[in-house]
Design a protein around this motif. Structure first.
Motif, short mmCIF file in Angstrom:
data_model
loop_
_atom_site.label_atom_id
_atom_site.label_comp_id
_atom_site.label_asym_id
_atom_site.label_seq_id
_atom_site.Cartn_x
_atom_site.Cartn_y
_atom_site.Cartn_z
N ASP A 81 0.85 -1.19 0.00
CA ASP A 81 0.00 0.00 0.00
C ASP A 81 0.89 1.25 0.00
O ASP A 81 1.73 1.41 0.89
N PRO A 82 0.70 2.13 -0.99
CA PRO A 82 1.51 3.36 -1.03
C PRO A 82 1.43 4.19 0.25
O PRO A 82 2.38 4.87 0.60
N ARG A 83 0.32 4.09 0.98
CA ARG A 83 0.20 4.84 2.24
C ARG A 83 1.18 4.32 3.28
O ARG A 83 1.68 5.08 4.11
N ALA A 84 1.48 3.02 3.25
CA ALA A 84 2.46 2.46 4.18
C ALA A 84 3.85 3.00 3.88
O ALA A 84 4.65 3.22 4.79
N ILE A 85 4.13 3.23 2.61
CA ILE A 85 5.44 3.78 2.22
C ILE A 85 5.57 5.21 2.74
O ILE A 85 6.63 5.61 3.21
N ARG A 86 4.49 5.96 2.69
CA ARG A 86 4.51 7.34 3.21
C ARG A 86 4.87 7.36 4.68
O ARG A 86 5.52 8.29 5.16
N VAL A 87 4.46 6.34 5.42
CA VAL A 87 4.79 6.26 6.85
C VAL A 87 6.30 6.22 7.04
O VAL A 87 6.83 6.77 8.00
N LEU A 88 7.00 5.58 6.11
CA LEU A 88 8.45 5.46 6.22
C LEU A 88 9.19 6.70 5.74
O LEU A 88 10.39 6.81 5.94
N ALA A 89 8.50 7.61 5.10
CA ALA A 89 9.15 8.80 4.55
C ALA A 89 9.33 9.88 5.63
O ALA A 89 9.06 11.05 5.41
N HIS A 90 9.79 9.45 6.77
CA HIS A 90 10.02 10.37 7.89
C HIS A 90 11.34 9.98 8.55
O HIS A 90 11.58 8.80 8.84
N THR A 128 3.69 9.25 -4.74
CA THR A 128 3.96 10.50 -5.44
C THR A 128 5.46 10.77 -5.45
O THR A 128 6.21 10.21 -4.66
N ALA A 129 5.86 11.66 -6.34
CA ALA A 129 7.28 12.03 -6.42
C ALA A 129 7.74 12.66 -5.11
O ALA A 129 8.86 12.43 -4.67
N SER A 130 6.86 13.41 -4.45
CA SER A 130 7.27 14.06 -3.20
C SER A 130 7.53 13.03 -2.10
O SER A 130 8.45 13.18 -1.31
N VAL A 131 6.73 11.95 -2.06
CA VAL A 131 6.95 10.90 -1.07
C VAL A 131 8.25 10.16 -1.39
O VAL A 131 9.07 9.90 -0.51
N ALA A 132 8.46 9.84 -2.65
CA ALA A 132 9.70 9.16 -3.06
C ALA A 132 10.91 10.02 -2.73
O ALA A 132 11.91 9.53 -2.21
N ASN A 133 10.82 11.31 -3.02
CA ASN A 133 11.92 12.22 -2.72
C ASN A 133 12.16 12.33 -1.22
O ASN A 133 13.29 12.41 -0.77
N SER A 134 11.09 12.34 -0.45
CA SER A 134 11.22 12.42 1.00
C SER A 134 11.88 11.15 1.54
O SER A 134 12.78 11.21 2.38
N LEU A 135 11.43 10.00 1.06
CA LEU A 135 11.99 8.73 1.50
C LEU A 135 13.47 8.63 1.16
O LEU A 135 14.30 8.36 2.03
N LEU A 136 13.82 8.90 -0.06
CA LEU A 136 15.22 8.84 -0.48
C LEU A 136 16.02 9.99 0.11
O LEU A 136 17.16 9.81 0.52
N GLY A 137 15.42 11.17 0.19
CA GLY A 137 16.11 12.33 0.75
C GLY A 137 16.51 12.10 2.20
O GLY A 137 17.62 12.46 2.61
N THR A 138 15.64 11.50 2.97
CA THR A 138 15.94 11.19 4.36
C THR A 138 17.11 10.22 4.44
O THR A 138 18.03 10.39 5.24
#
Length: 183
Positions: free
Chosen positions: A11-20, A96-106
């Motif tokens: 679920d993409p929402r679970a990935i967003r949880v990790l983007a922190h 989304t690109a912003s979530v991917a960027n946040s995940l990788l950026g972190t």
């Protein structure tokens, strides 16, 4: 080597949880079977226990961590539900690109901070190992094989997440692995 479990996020929402950043650090702190209370985890991550409780509950909702029974019943320790986390291809396509960027950026900020701290310590007995390949052409099967080889190599020392299991003279090392497709 013990049997290890991989949690696959679908679920993409679970990935967003990790983007922190705190949640990624928490994954690192809980790796290797480490069990921590919210207070212990907060201390390691540099935040308040109440903020850590919030992050742990958010991760629990997506099945990333779970509570563990405590010996005295008063504490509420937590652990990871799996030894590794994989992101399903379909789920990664849904972020989304912003979530991917946040995940990788972190991830990249943590890597950068680790290197900067090592340089600032300027310890002549400290050595970093860096491997860089400009790029190789691999089939999907070869990519899976390479990931498996690296995973097995790193988990050879899976009991070393706990400093109590470290031999004398051992230093904590951060290990980063990226295997990214290019156009």
């Amino acid at each position: 080597m013990t049997d290890r479990r991989t949690l696959t996020l679908t679920d993409p929402r679970a990935i967003r949880v990790l983007a922190h950043e705190v949640r990624q650090q928490l994954l690192d702190e809980l790796s290797g079977g480490t069990v921590l209370t919210a207070t212990e985890a907060a201390k390691r991550c540099g935040i308040t226990p109440s903020a850590m409780s919030y992050h742990l509950r958010a991760m629990e909702r997506w099945g990333l961590v779970e509570r563990v029974d405590s010996a005295d019943g008063r504490e509420h320790p937590w652990k990871l539900v799996a030894d590794s986390i994989k992101i399903d291809d379909a789920a990664s396509a849904g972020i989304t690109a912003s979530v991917a960027n946040s995940l990788l950026g972190t991830f990249v900020r943590r890597l950068s901070r680790t290197v900067e701290e090592m340089i600032e310590r300027n310890d002549p007995d400290e050595h970093a190992t860096i491997v860089q390949l400009g790029g190789v052409y691999l089939t999907d099967d070869e990519v899976q094989e390479l990931d498996r080889i690296v995973d097995e190599a790193v988990h050879r020392w899976e009991d070393r997440h706990d400093p109590a299991n470290a031999p004398e003279g051992a230093r904590r090392r951060d290990i980063y692995w990226l295997n990214l497709p290019r156009a």
